[in-house]
Write a protein that holds these residues in place. Structure first.
Motif, short mmCIF file in Angstrom:
data_model
loop_
_atom_site.label_atom_id
_atom_site.label_comp_id
_atom_site.label_asym_id
_atom_site.label_seq_id
_atom_site.Cartn_x
_atom_site.Cartn_y
_atom_site.Cartn_z
N LEU A 190 0.87 -1.18 0.00
CA LEU A 190 0.00 0.00 0.00
C LEU A 190 0.90 1.23 0.00
O LEU A 190 1.59 1.50 0.98
CB LEU A 190 -0.91 0.00 1.23
N VAL A 191 0.91 1.97 -1.11
CA VAL A 191 1.82 3.11 -1.30
C VAL A 191 1.07 4.40 -1.03
O VAL A 191 -0.07 4.57 -1.45
CB VAL A 191 2.39 3.11 -2.74
N SER A 192 1.73 5.32 -0.36
CA SER A 192 1.13 6.61 -0.02
C SER A 192 0.85 7.43 -1.28
O SER A 192 1.69 7.53 -2.17
CB SER A 192 2.07 7.39 0.88
N PHE A 251 6.55 6.33 1.45
CA PHE A 251 6.21 5.46 2.58
C PHE A 251 5.16 4.44 2.14
O PHE A 251 4.30 4.75 1.33
CB PHE A 251 5.67 6.29 3.76
N PHE A 252 5.26 3.20 2.66
CA PHE A 252 4.30 2.16 2.27
C PHE A 252 4.06 1.20 3.42
O PHE A 252 4.85 1.09 4.35
CB PHE A 252 4.79 1.39 1.04
N TYR A 253 2.91 0.54 3.38
CA TYR A 253 2.56 -0.55 4.28
C TYR A 253 2.52 -1.82 3.45
O TYR A 253 2.25 -1.78 2.25
CB TYR A 253 1.18 -0.35 4.89
N VAL A 254 2.76 -2.97 4.08
CA VAL A 254 2.62 -4.27 3.42
C VAL A 254 1.51 -5.03 4.12
O VAL A 254 1.48 -5.09 5.35
CB VAL A 254 3.94 -5.08 3.48
N LYS A 262 -8.70 -3.08 -6.61
CA LYS A 262 -7.55 -2.60 -5.87
C LYS A 262 -7.99 -2.03 -4.53
O LYS A 262 -8.99 -1.33 -4.43
CB LYS A 262 -6.81 -1.53 -6.67
N MET A 263 -7.19 -2.29 -3.50
CA MET A 263 -7.51 -1.81 -2.17
C MET A 263 -7.08 -0.35 -2.02
O MET A 263 -6.03 0.05 -2.55
CB MET A 263 -6.80 -2.64 -1.11
N VAL A 264 -7.89 0.43 -1.31
CA VAL A 264 -7.57 1.81 -0.98
C VAL A 264 -7.93 2.02 0.48
O VAL A 264 -9.05 1.75 0.90
CB VAL A 264 -8.36 2.80 -1.86
N PHE A 265 -6.94 2.46 1.27
CA PHE A 265 -7.16 2.71 2.69
C PHE A 265 -6.74 4.12 3.03
O PHE A 265 -5.86 4.70 2.37
CB PHE A 265 -6.34 1.75 3.56
N ARG A 266 -7.33 4.68 4.05
CA ARG A 266 -6.91 5.97 4.59
C ARG A 266 -6.15 5.67 5.88
O ARG A 266 -6.74 5.29 6.87
CB ARG A 266 -8.13 6.84 4.85
N LYS A 267 -4.82 5.82 5.81
CA LYS A 267 -3.95 5.48 6.93
C LYS A 267 -2.98 6.63 7.20
O LYS A 267 -2.88 7.56 6.43
CB LYS A 267 -3.18 4.19 6.64
N TYR A 268 -2.25 6.50 8.31
CA TYR A 268 -1.32 7.55 8.72
C TYR A 268 0.00 7.42 7.97
O TYR A 268 0.59 6.35 7.89
CB TYR A 268 -1.07 7.46 10.22
N ASP A 269 0.47 8.53 7.42
CA ASP A 269 1.78 8.62 6.78
C ASP A 269 2.70 9.42 7.70
O ASP A 269 2.55 10.64 7.83
CB ASP A 269 1.65 9.32 5.42
#
Length: 55
Positions: free
Chosen positions: A11-13, A19-22, A33-40
């Motif tokens: 998951l790429v900002s 910054f990315f999450y796996v 495709k997944m889309v999330f609202r997360k903290y960068d």
């Protein structure tokens, strides 16, 4: 041997900080495709993270 049901995705900002999450997803159930609202932490705010392939 059976193929695993889950695949790892990155998951790429959308802010462009790099910054990315796996995370894992089941492509049989979640085809889009997944889309999330997360903290960068680089941008120091919540932004959208979009799915991309792990290279």
């Amino acid at each position: 041997m059976a193929k695993p049901a889950t695949v790892k995705v990155k998951l790429v900002s959308s802010e462009g900080t790099g910054f990315f999450y796996v995370t894992k997803k089941n492509p049989r159930n979640l085809t889009e495709k997944m889309v999330f609202r997360k903290y960068d932490p680089v941008a120091k705010k919540h932004v959208e993270f979009k799915e991309s392939k792990i290279k």
